[in-house]
Design an enzyme around this catalytic site. Structure first.
Site, PDB file in Angstrom:
ATOM      1  N   GLN A 105      -2.663   8.352  -5.910  1.00  0.00           N
ATOM      2  CA  GLN A 105      -2.593   9.109  -4.672  1.00  0.00           C
ATOM      3  C   GLN A 105      -1.231   9.674  -4.305  1.00  0.00           C
ATOM      4  O   GLN A 105      -1.146  10.642  -3.559  1.00  0.00           O
ATOM      5  CB  GLN A 105      -3.096   8.229  -3.520  1.00  0.00           C
ATOM      6  CG  GLN A 105      -3.366   9.027  -2.266  1.00  0.00           C
ATOM      7  CD  GLN A 105      -3.438   8.173  -1.049  1.00  0.00           C
ATOM      8  OE1 GLN A 105      -3.141   6.987  -1.108  1.00  0.00           O
ATOM      9  NE2 GLN A 105      -3.818   8.749   0.054  1.00  0.00           N
TER      10      GLN A 105
ATOM     11  N   ASP B 168       0.818  -1.201   0.000  1.00  0.00           N
ATOM     12  CA  ASP B 168       0.000   0.000   0.000  1.00  0.00           C
ATOM     13  C   ASP B 168       0.859   1.261   0.000  1.00  0.00           C
ATOM     14  O   ASP B 168       2.039   1.255   0.320  1.00  0.00           O
ATOM     15  CB  ASP B 168      -0.972   0.019   1.181  1.00  0.00           C
ATOM     16  CG  ASP B 168      -0.305   0.263   2.508  1.00  0.00           C
ATOM     17  OD1 ASP B 168       0.929   0.136   2.603  1.00  0.00           O
ATOM     18  OD2 ASP B 168      -1.005   0.572   3.475  1.00  0.00           O
TER      19      ASP B 168
ATOM     20  N   CYS C  92      -8.899  -1.150  -3.900  1.00  0.00           N
ATOM     21  CA  CYS C  92      -7.774  -1.487  -3.030  1.00  0.00           C
ATOM     22  C   CYS C  92      -8.303  -1.352  -1.608  1.00  0.00           C
ATOM     23  O   CYS C  92      -9.284  -1.991  -1.251  1.00  0.00           O
ATOM     24  CB  CYS C  92      -6.556  -0.630  -3.333  1.00  0.00           C
ATOM     25  SG  CYS C  92      -6.875   1.130  -3.564  1.00  0.00           S
ATOM     26  N   SER C  93      -7.702  -0.518  -0.792  1.00  0.00           N
ATOM     27  CA  SER C  93      -8.236  -0.278   0.550  1.00  0.00           C
ATOM     28  C   SER C  93      -9.110   0.969   0.542  1.00  0.00           C
ATOM     29  O   SER C  93     -10.302   0.920   0.826  1.00  0.00           O
ATOM     30  CB  SER C  93      -7.111  -0.138   1.573  1.00  0.00           C
ATOM     31  OG  SER C  93      -7.630   0.024   2.873  1.00  0.00           O
ATOM     32  N   ALA C  94      -8.518   2.101   0.168  1.00  0.00           N
ATOM     33  CA  ALA C  94      -9.306   3.332   0.059  1.00  0.00           C
ATOM     34  C   ALA C  94      -9.941   3.484  -1.322  1.00  0.00           C
ATOM     35  O   ALA C  94     -10.884   4.243  -1.493  1.00  0.00           O
ATOM     36  CB  ALA C  94      -8.433   4.552   0.342  1.00  0.00           C
ATOM     37  N   GLY C  95      -9.411   2.776  -2.311  1.00  0.00           N
ATOM     38  CA  GLY C  95      -9.976   2.865  -3.650  1.00  0.00           C
ATOM     39  C   GLY C  95      -9.545   4.091  -4.413  1.00  0.00           C
ATOM     40  O   GLY C  95     -10.311   4.601  -5.240  1.00  0.00           O
ATOM     41  N   VAL C  96      -8.320   4.562  -4.174  1.00  0.00           N
ATOM     42  CA  VAL C  96      -7.855   5.760  -4.879  1.00  0.00           C
ATOM     43  C   VAL C  96      -6.437   5.621  -5.436  1.00  0.00           C
ATOM     44  O   VAL C  96      -6.172   6.032  -6.562  1.00  0.00           O
ATOM     45  CB  VAL C  96      -7.943   7.022  -3.977  1.00  0.00           C
ATOM     46  CG1 VAL C  96      -9.382   7.356  -3.655  1.00  0.00           C
ATOM     47  CG2 VAL C  96      -7.119   6.879  -2.713  1.00  0.00           C
ATOM     48  N   GLY C  97      -5.510   5.072  -4.678  1.00  0.00           N
ATOM     49  CA  GLY C  97      -4.112   5.047  -5.082  1.00  0.00           C
ATOM     50  C   GLY C  97      -3.798   3.937  -6.058  1.00  0.00           C
ATOM     51  O   GLY C  97      -3.592   4.160  -7.252  1.00  0.00           O
ATOM     52  N   ARG C  98      -3.739   2.722  -5.566  1.00  0.00           N
ATOM     53  CA  ARG C  98      -3.503   1.587  -6.439  1.00  0.00           C
ATOM     54  C   ARG C  98      -4.635   1.452  -7.451  1.00  0.00           C
ATOM     55  O   ARG C  98      -4.413   1.078  -8.609  1.00  0.00           O
ATOM     56  CB  ARG C  98      -3.348   0.317  -5.602  1.00  0.00           C
ATOM     57  CG  ARG C  98      -2.036   0.252  -4.830  1.00  0.00           C
ATOM     58  CD  ARG C  98      -1.978  -0.893  -3.845  1.00  0.00           C
ATOM     59  NE  ARG C  98      -2.787  -0.653  -2.655  1.00  0.00           N
ATOM     60  CZ  ARG C  98      -2.781  -1.436  -1.584  1.00  0.00           C
ATOM     61  NH1 ARG C  98      -2.026  -2.533  -1.566  1.00  0.00           N
ATOM     62  NH2 ARG C  98      -3.524  -1.150  -0.535  1.00  0.00           N
TER      63      ARG C  98
END
Length: 394
Positions: A314, A234, A267-273
């Site tokens: 991100q 992450d 992903c986790s937040a749904g923005v970076g990866r």
């Protein structure tokens, strides 16, 4: 998908101008003043010049890349002042957000069908994202929380999703990133609200898993393919671009004419990866279908995505990683290694063998990156009533 007409994203020439009243704005990387300046939106370059462009922008410790990414964050702050997150901020919905500063914009959020006329039951932390071919080619979503797993499956069913791409582990280190939202055991179905999910096949492909689900609601059943990438830490781009491109190409071979709904990426937040994956998937299709004399504009593409969901791509490392991946995509095209759309049934015909809401701590979590590098912080949601503490970023 619902259309056979190729839909190209066109970015009109545009600049954003800030007014004379400069004020601190909470945005990417914390509170920073937005200067009174014009920021050019369109920054295209010719595909055949991608390697040269990458080398120039990488020089002097990525100076030009960092300047470009800083402009993306400034533009995102300006855009964020135009957008509302009213649904995400309703008291009954606040606990549904994994991070308090990663909220779904109202204008592009995925709306669930209401349950028992409850207006809050239509909220899920997810947004539509434009793609290479369709205006709603993707759904970018946070990873489900214990209290939102049923909503996640409702979204999947209602949006006719048949492909899910998961880019995070459920737990990384000691940190919960995503609730395990599918059955643990083959042929032992689990019920999520009024949706039943049966895991019928698990295939480990070294760097990723492919899970095949039979998902049912009432008398209706459909097959959903779940691609779980296992090698992307992450808040970073610490992953081999070759491995990522191979994974994206594998997923794309399963996108046949029978796929009617958007691709669900999280992903986790749904923005970076998630934003990085979507961008490379877009570029894969673009490079595949165009000669190398055509121009592409990654900067404008990222800005465009961020109009639909906050903080897409991100951190600057991910932005640089995208450009590196583009150079590899171009090399693959030159060597005839980019699969055409006509080849999408090849891997789809393979038979896969079976191998087998938050605590009260309200700290701002910052990832320890390389020295002097400031990343976009995400703040864990302290309102979630779940047994374990969720900390982190992507």
């Amino acid at each position: 998908m619902v259309s056979t007409t190729t839909w190209y994203v066109c970015f009109r020439e545009e600049t954003y101008t800030n007014g004379p009243n400069v004020r601190p704005v909470q945005g990417d990387g914390g509170i920073t003043p937005i200067p009174d300046e014009e920021i050019e939106l369109n920054r295209p370059f010719i595909l055949s010049d991608a390697q040269k462009s990458f080398e120039e922008k990488s020089a002097d410790s990525n100076r030009l890349f960092l300047m470009e990414y800083d402009d993306i964050k400034k533009l995102s702050q300006i855009e964020g002042r135009k957008r509302t997150t009213n649904a995400a901020n309703i008291d009954a919905n606040k606990a549904k957000n994994r991070y308090v500063n990663i909220l779904s914009y109202d204008h592009s959020r995925v709306k669930l069908r209401m349950i028992d006329d409850d207006p809050c039951s239509d909220y899920v932390n997810a947004n539509y994202i434009i793609g290479y071919t369709y205006e709603r080619e993707y759904i970018a979503s946070q990873g489900p929380l214990p209290g939102t797993v049923n909503d996640f499956w409702r979204m999947t069913w209602e949006q006719s999703v048949t492909i899910i791409v998961m880019l995070t582990k459920c737990k990384e280190g000691n940190t919960d990133k995503c609730e395990h939202y599918w059955p643990d055991t083959v042929n032992e179905p689990k019920q999520y609200g009024d949706i039943v999910v049966n895991l019928i096949s698990v295939s480990n492909m070294d760097k990723f898993d492919i899970n095949i689900f039979q998902v049912s609601q009432g008398d209706y059943t459909r097959t959903i393919k779940h691609f779980h990438f296992l090698e992307w830490p992450d808040f970073s781009a610490a992953v081999d671009s070759t491995v990522v491109i191979d994974f994206i190409q594998t997923v794309r071979t399963h996108i046949t004419p029978e796929v009617k709904g958007p691709l669900l990426i999280h992903c986790s937040a749904g923005v970076g990866r998630t934003g990085t994956y979507i961008t490379i998937d877009y570029l894969l299709q673009f490079v595949r279908d165009h000669d190398l004399g055509q121009s592409v504009d990654i900067f404008a593409w990222v800005v465009q995505m961020r109009k639909n969901r906050v903080s897409m791509v991100q951190v600057d490392k991910q932005y640089i990683f995208i450009h590196r991946a583009l150079t590899e995509l171009i090399d693959r095209k030159r060597n005839g290694l980019l699969q055409s759309q006509d080849d999408t049934t090849i891997l789809n015909e393979i038979v896969y063998e079976n191998t087998a809401f938050q605590s009260d701590d309200d700290e701002e979590e910052e990832e320890e990156e390389d020295e002097d590098e400031e990343a976009d912080a995400m703040y864990e949601n302290s309102m979630k009533k779940v047994p374990d503490e969720h900390t982190t970023e992507l």
